[in-house]
Enzyme design. Sequence first.
Site, PDB file in Angstrom:
ATOM      1  N   CYS A 165       9.326  12.330 -41.582  1.00  0.00           N
ATOM      2  CA  CYS A 165       8.485  11.741 -42.620  1.00  0.00           C
ATOM      3  C   CYS A 165       7.594  10.647 -42.021  1.00  0.00           C
ATOM      4  O   CYS A 165       7.892  10.095 -40.973  1.00  0.00           O
ATOM      5  CB  CYS A 165       9.358  11.097 -43.680  1.00  0.00           C
ATOM      6  SG  CYS A 165      10.604  12.181 -44.329  1.00  0.00           S
ATOM      7  N   TRP A 185       9.204  15.086 -45.146  1.00  0.00           N
ATOM      8  CA  TRP A 185       9.833  16.231 -44.496  1.00  0.00           C
ATOM      9  C   TRP A 185      11.182  16.320 -45.194  1.00  0.00           C
ATOM     10  O   TRP A 185      12.069  15.514 -44.962  1.00  0.00           O
ATOM     11  CB  TRP A 185       9.962  15.951 -42.997  1.00  0.00           C
ATOM     12  CG  TRP A 185      10.830  16.899 -42.234  1.00  0.00           C
ATOM     13  CD1 TRP A 185      12.143  16.748 -41.923  1.00  0.00           C
ATOM     14  CD2 TRP A 185      10.431  18.134 -41.664  1.00  0.00           C
ATOM     15  NE1 TRP A 185      12.585  17.814 -41.200  1.00  0.00           N
ATOM     16  CE2 TRP A 185      11.566  18.682 -41.021  1.00  0.00           C
ATOM     17  CE3 TRP A 185       9.221  18.836 -41.625  1.00  0.00           C
ATOM     18  CZ2 TRP A 185      11.518  19.902 -40.346  1.00  0.00           C
ATOM     19  CZ3 TRP A 185       9.196  20.052 -40.952  1.00  0.00           C
ATOM     20  CH2 TRP A 185      10.329  20.569 -40.321  1.00  0.00           C
ATOM     21  N   ASN A 199      11.725   6.529 -45.071  1.00  0.00           N
ATOM     22  CA  ASN A 199      12.064   7.492 -44.009  1.00  0.00           C
ATOM     23  C   ASN A 199      13.534   7.292 -43.680  1.00  0.00           C
ATOM     24  O   ASN A 199      13.996   6.153 -43.646  1.00  0.00           O
ATOM     25  CB  ASN A 199      11.281   7.209 -42.732  1.00  0.00           C
ATOM     26  CG  ASN A 199       9.851   7.662 -42.839  1.00  0.00           C
ATOM     27  OD1 ASN A 199       9.447   8.227 -43.841  1.00  0.00           O
ATOM     28  ND2 ASN A 199       9.081   7.388 -41.792  1.00  0.00           N
ATOM     29  N   GLY A 200      14.244   8.381 -43.395  1.00  0.00           N
ATOM     30  CA  GLY A 200      15.648   8.250 -43.021  1.00  0.00           C
ATOM     31  C   GLY A 200      16.543   8.951 -44.022  1.00  0.00           C
ATOM     32  O   GLY A 200      16.063   9.705 -44.874  1.00  0.00           O
ATOM     33  N   GLU A 204      19.320  31.796 -22.728  1.00  0.00           N
ATOM     34  CA  GLU A 204      18.400  30.770 -23.223  1.00  0.00           C
ATOM     35  C   GLU A 204      17.574  30.169 -22.074  1.00  0.00           C
ATOM     36  O   GLU A 204      16.375  29.935 -22.226  1.00  0.00           O
ATOM     37  CB  GLU A 204      19.192  29.683 -23.977  1.00  0.00           C
ATOM     38  CG  GLU A 204      18.387  28.549 -24.568  1.00  0.00           C
ATOM     39  CD  GLU A 204      17.282  28.971 -25.542  1.00  0.00           C
ATOM     40  OE1 GLU A 204      17.233  30.139 -25.952  1.00  0.00           O
ATOM     41  OE2 GLU A 204      16.430  28.119 -25.858  1.00  0.00           O
ATOM     42  N   LYS A 254      13.489  30.413 -21.954  1.00  0.00           N
ATOM     43  CA  LYS A 254      12.593  29.248 -21.842  1.00  0.00           C
ATOM     44  C   LYS A 254      11.616  29.442 -20.692  1.00  0.00           C
ATOM     45  O   LYS A 254      10.431  29.172 -20.813  1.00  0.00           O
ATOM     46  CB  LYS A 254      13.388  27.953 -21.595  1.00  0.00           C
ATOM     47  CG  LYS A 254      14.139  27.377 -22.770  1.00  0.00           C
ATOM     48  CD  LYS A 254      13.300  26.785 -23.858  1.00  0.00           C
ATOM     49  CE  LYS A 254      12.940  27.812 -24.875  1.00  0.00           C
ATOM     50  NZ  LYS A 254      13.818  28.067 -25.975  1.00  0.00           N
ATOM     51  N   HIS A 275      27.040  45.811 -12.455  1.00  0.00           N
ATOM     52  CA  HIS A 275      26.616  47.060 -13.090  1.00  0.00           C
ATOM     53  C   HIS A 275      25.105  47.259 -13.033  1.00  0.00           C
ATOM     54  O   HIS A 275      24.572  48.065 -13.773  1.00  0.00           O
ATOM     55  CB  HIS A 275      27.111  47.092 -14.543  1.00  0.00           C
ATOM     56  CG  HIS A 275      28.604  46.988 -14.638  1.00  0.00           C
ATOM     57  ND1 HIS A 275      29.448  48.031 -14.335  1.00  0.00           N
ATOM     58  CD2 HIS A 275      29.407  45.936 -14.943  1.00  0.00           C
ATOM     59  CE1 HIS A 275      30.700  47.639 -14.484  1.00  0.00           C
ATOM     60  NE2 HIS A 275      30.702  46.366 -14.842  1.00  0.00           N
ATOM     61  N   LYS A 304       4.668  29.578 -33.284  1.00  0.00           N
ATOM     62  CA  LYS A 304       5.858  28.754 -33.524  1.00  0.00           C
ATOM     63  C   LYS A 304       6.790  29.430 -34.519  1.00  0.00           C
ATOM     64  O   LYS A 304       7.988  29.446 -34.330  1.00  0.00           O
ATOM     65  CB  LYS A 304       5.448  27.364 -34.019  1.00  0.00           C
ATOM     66  CG  LYS A 304       6.623  26.431 -34.274  1.00  0.00           C
ATOM     67  CD  LYS A 304       7.409  26.155 -33.007  1.00  0.00           C
ATOM     68  CE  LYS A 304       8.678  25.377 -33.249  1.00  0.00           C
ATOM     69  NZ  LYS A 304       9.644  25.515 -32.152  1.00  0.00           N
TER      70      LYS A 304
HETATM   71  C1  AGP Z   1      12.098  29.996 -28.919  1.00  0.00           C
HETATM   72  O1  AGP Z   1      11.694  29.197 -27.884  1.00  0.00           O
HETATM   73  C2  AGP Z   1      11.104  30.909 -29.470  1.00  0.00           C
HETATM   74  N1  AGP Z   1       9.849  30.325 -29.698  1.00  0.00           N
HETATM   75  C3  AGP Z   1      11.596  31.932 -30.456  1.00  0.00           C
HETATM   76  O2  AGP Z   1      12.483  32.741 -29.740  1.00  0.00           O
HETATM   77  C4  AGP Z   1      12.283  31.442 -31.745  1.00  0.00           C
HETATM   78  O3  AGP Z   1      13.521  30.875 -31.447  1.00  0.00           O
HETATM   79  C5  AGP Z   1      12.452  32.641 -32.697  1.00  0.00           C
HETATM   80  O4  AGP Z   1      11.185  33.141 -33.030  1.00  0.00           O
HETATM   81  C6  AGP Z   1      13.212  32.296 -33.946  1.00  0.00           C
HETATM   82  O5  AGP Z   1      12.605  31.279 -34.666  1.00  0.00           O
HETATM   83  P1  AGP Z   1      13.363  30.530 -35.824  1.00  0.00           P
HETATM   84  O6  AGP Z   1      14.488  29.790 -35.226  1.00  0.00           O
HETATM   85  O7  AGP Z   1      12.316  29.634 -36.415  1.00  0.00           O
HETATM   86  O8  AGP Z   1      13.831  31.558 -36.793  1.00  0.00           O
END
Ligand code: AGP
Length: 631
Positions: A2, A73, A99-100, A500, A504, A523, A626
């Site tokens: 926020c 938020w 905020n908080g 993960e 990244k 394998h 995103k």
């Molecule tokens: C992660 O770095 C990615 N940008 C992507 O894998 C993301 O985690 C995935 O699209 C799921 O998104 P969400 O957690 O918003 O559902």
Amino acid sequence: MCGIVGYLGTKDAMPILLEGLKRLEYRGYDSAGMATISDGLNLTKAVGKIVILEKELKRRSLAGSIGIAHTRWATHGEPTIINAHPHVDCEGVIAIAHNGIIENYRTLRTLLKREGHNFKTETDTEVIAHLIEKYHEDASLEDAVQKALAQLKGAYGIVVISTKESRKMVAARNGSPLVVGVLDKEFFIASDASAILPYTRDVIYLNDGEMVILNSHSYRTTTLDNKDINKEVEKITWDLEMIEKSGYPHFMLKEIIEQPQSIKNTLRGHIQPDGIEVKMNCLQNGFPKAMPKISAIKLLACGTSWNAGLVGSFMMEKILRIPATCEQASEFRYRWPVIQPHTLSIGISQSGETADTKGALELAKKLGSYNLGIVNVVGSSIARLVEGGLYLHAGPEIGVASTKAFSCQVVALSILNLGLARYLDKVQPLENKEPRVTDKDFKRISNELIVLPDKVQQVLDAVYDKDSGQGIIQQIAKEFKGINNFLYLGRGYNYPIALEGALKLKEISYIHAEGYSASEMKHGPIALIDKNMPVVIIAPHDSEEPISYDKIVSNAEEVRARGGRIIAVVNNGDDVISKMAEWVIEIPNTLAHLVPVLATIPLQLLAYEIAIMRGLDPDKPRNLAKSVTVE
Ligand code: AGP
């Protein structure tokens, strides 16, 4: 998170507040509002972008040269006009932006309701407005604020105005930042300096436990128990962009570095003081009658959230003794899945808007599943779709590569797991009548969760040196920035970390990276290993877990025998795999199911550093969005 803006001066407050809100937009928000005082209190709020609020303000302009504004938020209650700040008391005398999170708001709300206060919103903030109202009857605004704050538990940055003292503004801080901008006969308040910068560079930073009382011509700074304090007026030397990212060059780095605080926010209010109970609304009243027991657990998610879900499925199966599987939501919804009666599905999503995760949850529900969610964005589609769940409260994640959401998801899954264990012991005891988690183990896990933010900080301090650029991660990145392939290996809880870490790296550096379970190496992927292949071996371990360290030691031997260049992530003081590795990243010991939180952080930083060294923008990787709101 926020954002707060306040203005008290000689000019019209509205355009200044609006401009301030726009400058806070980068922090992420879902609704916004503004209150000014002219003849009385004027209030306008809107859901969605600031331009919507702006349109509203064009229709009914708010007069007055004193006012407060807020971008919300959502944390308590969905993003609606009613829940948007500023919030007011019963009589519309006081307006407050906050905020908080107020942890004891439920108790206070009940008490205030009993005293006759009329609540209109679902927020925690509204209790502050009513508390101030109560004390403001026969006290000045600042005294009333102090009395109200003395009753709050939790974190806050607040700014308050009152029509009873229409040339006064009071702001206080405990855990959420506030900065006061000082100009001749004009004062500004904001949760970050970017909202103030166009007007003045002379600022006072409030510390926790401090407040400021602004009048038309002067200001006073005090402690929350009313002792005057002299605060230095400082000069801002940063530019706007640096402020938005808190001085970090990228949101991704900022979000990696702020993980200790994000995890604290996820944990807030769940672990009970005795350490042998966790509290969460979704389990408080049990599941509906149609769900008398849980026969299976399905975790549904995509991308990074799926990797966190995999950790969750391992920990749930181990403790709950119920089949728990984690499925890629994008695949689950397009096959013919069988949902057994009494299945609990848990959707995991940072954004709460991922189309595949939403679709999978809808399908699961149609097939008879009871759905919970672990979501960061309050009021998002997935949060609304599920019957209940946990919010991460990690704050907005702006970098496209998900970082802090992952660690908070693992923490939230651990909390949910503890809650489910207690719940199932009551409604569905194990055949041998043993508790799923003994009080001793419960305490061990909750204690470890409580110290986890400090351990995350230790990892950050140990592996990354922002100033010198000479941290171990920066050295490794320098060495491997030109390489085109990477292999990440781990077993057990360390396998999702391998996935993960690889995700990244490929997302932001465009290097081909494979995450594999070390047990599967023989394998197939072993064929890839030669002297050009960096292999990240993730091997921290918890001596109480069956996952055998010896087995990953053998995998490391196999890699070395083929000339692979080992980068090892190990426990502090490891003296076996470390000796085989070219590069060693050490992390503190923790419980096996929490290792993913600590061990993923160096891998996030490694991906970030390599991307930077390759001249790429980690916040905006090519081809990625995103939140993936389409299939
Ligand atoms: C992660 O770095 C990615 N940008 C992507 O894998 C993301 O985690 C995935 O699209 C799921 O998104 P969400 O957690 O918003 O559902």
